[in-house]
Design an enzyme around this catalytic site. Structure first.
Site, PDB file in Angstrom:
ATOM      1  N   GLY A  77     101.706 112.450  16.305  1.00 45.35           N
ATOM      2  CA  GLY A  77     101.767 111.141  15.674  1.00 45.35           C
ATOM      3  C   GLY A  77     100.646 110.959  14.664  1.00 45.35           C
ATOM      4  O   GLY A  77      99.738 111.792  14.546  1.00 45.35           O
ATOM      5  N   CYS A  78     100.693 109.850  13.934  1.00 46.12           N
ATOM      6  CA  CYS A  78      99.718 109.610  12.865  1.00 46.12           C
ATOM      7  C   CYS A  78      98.326 109.312  13.420  1.00 46.12           C
ATOM      8  O   CYS A  78      97.348 109.977  13.043  1.00 46.12           O
ATOM      9  CB  CYS A  78     100.209 108.500  11.950  1.00 46.12           C
ATOM     10  SG  CYS A  78     100.738 106.992  12.803  1.00 46.12           S
ATOM     11  N   TYR A  79      98.212 108.332  14.305  1.00 44.75           N
ATOM     12  CA  TYR A  79      96.914 108.056  14.916  1.00 44.75           C
ATOM     13  C   TYR A  79      96.364 109.288  15.649  1.00 44.75           C
ATOM     14  O   TYR A  79      95.185 109.618  15.509  1.00 44.75           O
ATOM     15  CB  TYR A  79      97.017 106.890  15.901  1.00 44.75           C
ATOM     16  CG  TYR A  79      97.150 105.511  15.316  1.00 44.75           C
ATOM     17  CD1 TYR A  79      96.230 105.021  14.391  1.00 44.75           C
ATOM     18  CD2 TYR A  79      98.179 104.660  15.723  1.00 44.75           C
ATOM     19  CE1 TYR A  79      96.344 103.730  13.881  1.00 44.75           C
ATOM     20  CE2 TYR A  79      98.302 103.368  15.218  1.00 44.75           C
ATOM     21  CZ  TYR A  79      97.383 102.912  14.294  1.00 44.75           C
ATOM     22  OH  TYR A  79      97.496 101.628  13.796  1.00 44.75           O
TER      23      TYR A  79
END
Length: 344
Positions: free
Chosen positions: A149-151
């Site tokens: 994921g991005c985070y």
């Protein structure tokens, strides 16, 4: 040429994947699916792709058609890849999943965070977590890749050198992260409306965000043991970008942290350790598959601050997916991804 299929091409990660693959010299996008937009031409939905996909239209997912591809990307909500991945793997097709379906190794933990039973727990043991800076060798031989994921991407890349070296107090890690509104997806939501999100910033999911177990899982691997992580995400009035401000206690003040980070990422094509004293900006990575990092020790104390920025749709999603594809098929890792970020 690699024959590529995309399941779920109508969201932001889907169109970003199309944009990146349009620039890739070794790829042909043969099929893209969407039940709601079946029959609609890609170039009609996304005018920026006119001249690149003029003959390609969305279609209803068909396992036989998808199974004829060398690789299929899933740019879908969680739960969709559970149903189709096994069938595609049985057909000999590689699967690169941009959703959260195979990121967590514990099916029960996944069910707790995503509110439904895991639909393909038998595939979890072979799913490779697609963070190239950690799992490059495993990616080369993978059948099923879970794109981070991005985070989690920004946070893990920022913390890794401290944890791998054993310098940080693993029990007291803090990730204070800001995201652009595109991270909430393309679906209509009140909180994503211009009048709601513009000129305002807010924290959310402080009690617990779905990316928390994913980040913790990766940090445990890096540290070789348990970690204590406080993760607080924020929504900011920008379209693209993740800015992670990371805090860790490092008692040993004799360590050259700049040298530590530069050495760890010296051979990584998509991690840029900036000069000492730098403050990376999200605009410096817009549209690019790069993570820019700066490490600070304010006032020379025990608290280390790491700044990590990425484009949530590129290094935080579709660009990292293409990077995984390149590694998987023995291509130059930079292929289709070497372009500079957009400014202004």
């Amino acid at each position: 040429m690699l024959k590529v299929g995309i399941v779920g091409g109508t969201g932001y990660t889907g169109v970003e994947l199309l944009r990146l693959l349009a620039q890739h010299p070794q790829v042909e996008v043969a099929v893209i699916t969407s039940r709601s937009e079946a029959g609609v031409k890609v170039a009609d939905m996304y005018p920026n792709l006119r001249g690149h996909y003029d003959g390609l239209a969305f279609s209803v997912p068909d396992s036989a058609v998808l199974g004829s591809c060398d690789v299929v990307f899933f740019a879908t909500p969680h739960g969709v890849a559970h149903a189709l991945a096994g069938e595609l793997l049985a057909a000999g097709t590689r699967v690169i999943d941009l959703s959260a379906d195979f990121r967590l190794q514990d099916a029960e933990e996944w069910a707790r965070w995503y509110g439904q039973p895991h639909g393909a727990p038998e595939l979890l043991p072979e799913a490779v977590y697609g963070l190239p800076e950690v799992n490059r060798e495993r990616i080369r031989s993978a059948r099923l890749i879970a794109v981070p994921g991005c985070y989690p991407t920004a946070t893990q890349l920022g913390f890794l050198p401290l944890l791998e070296s054993g310098l940080a107090d693993n029990a007291r890690l803090i990730a204070d992260c800001k995201s652009g509104v595109s991270g909430a997806g393309r679906g209509a939501k009140v909180g994503s409306l211009f009048c709601e999100a513009s000129e305002s910033m807010m924290a959310y999911a402080v009690k617990g965000h779905r990316h928390l177990p994913e980040i913790s899982q990766g940090l445990r691997r890096a540290a070789g043991g348990e970690v204590g992580l406080t993760f607080v995400p924020h929504l900011t009035p920008m379209i693209r970008g993740i800015h992670a401000t990371l805090y860790a206690s490092v008692a040993d003040r004799s360590v050259d942290l700049q040298a530590l980070y530069e050495k760890r990422y010296a051979s990584e094509p998509f991690v840029d350790v900036m000069p000492a004293g730098s403050h990376p900006e999200t605009r410096s990575v817009r549209g690019a598959n790069v993570c820019r990092i700066a490490v600070h020790r304010p006032q020379g104390g025990d608290l280390v601050v790491v700044l990590s920025v990425i484009d949530n749709l590129v290094k935080g999603a579709s660009g990292q997916a293409v990077q995984n594809m390149n590694i998987l098929f023995g291509l130059d890792e930079r292929l289709g991804l070497a372009h500079a970020a957009l400014l202004p």
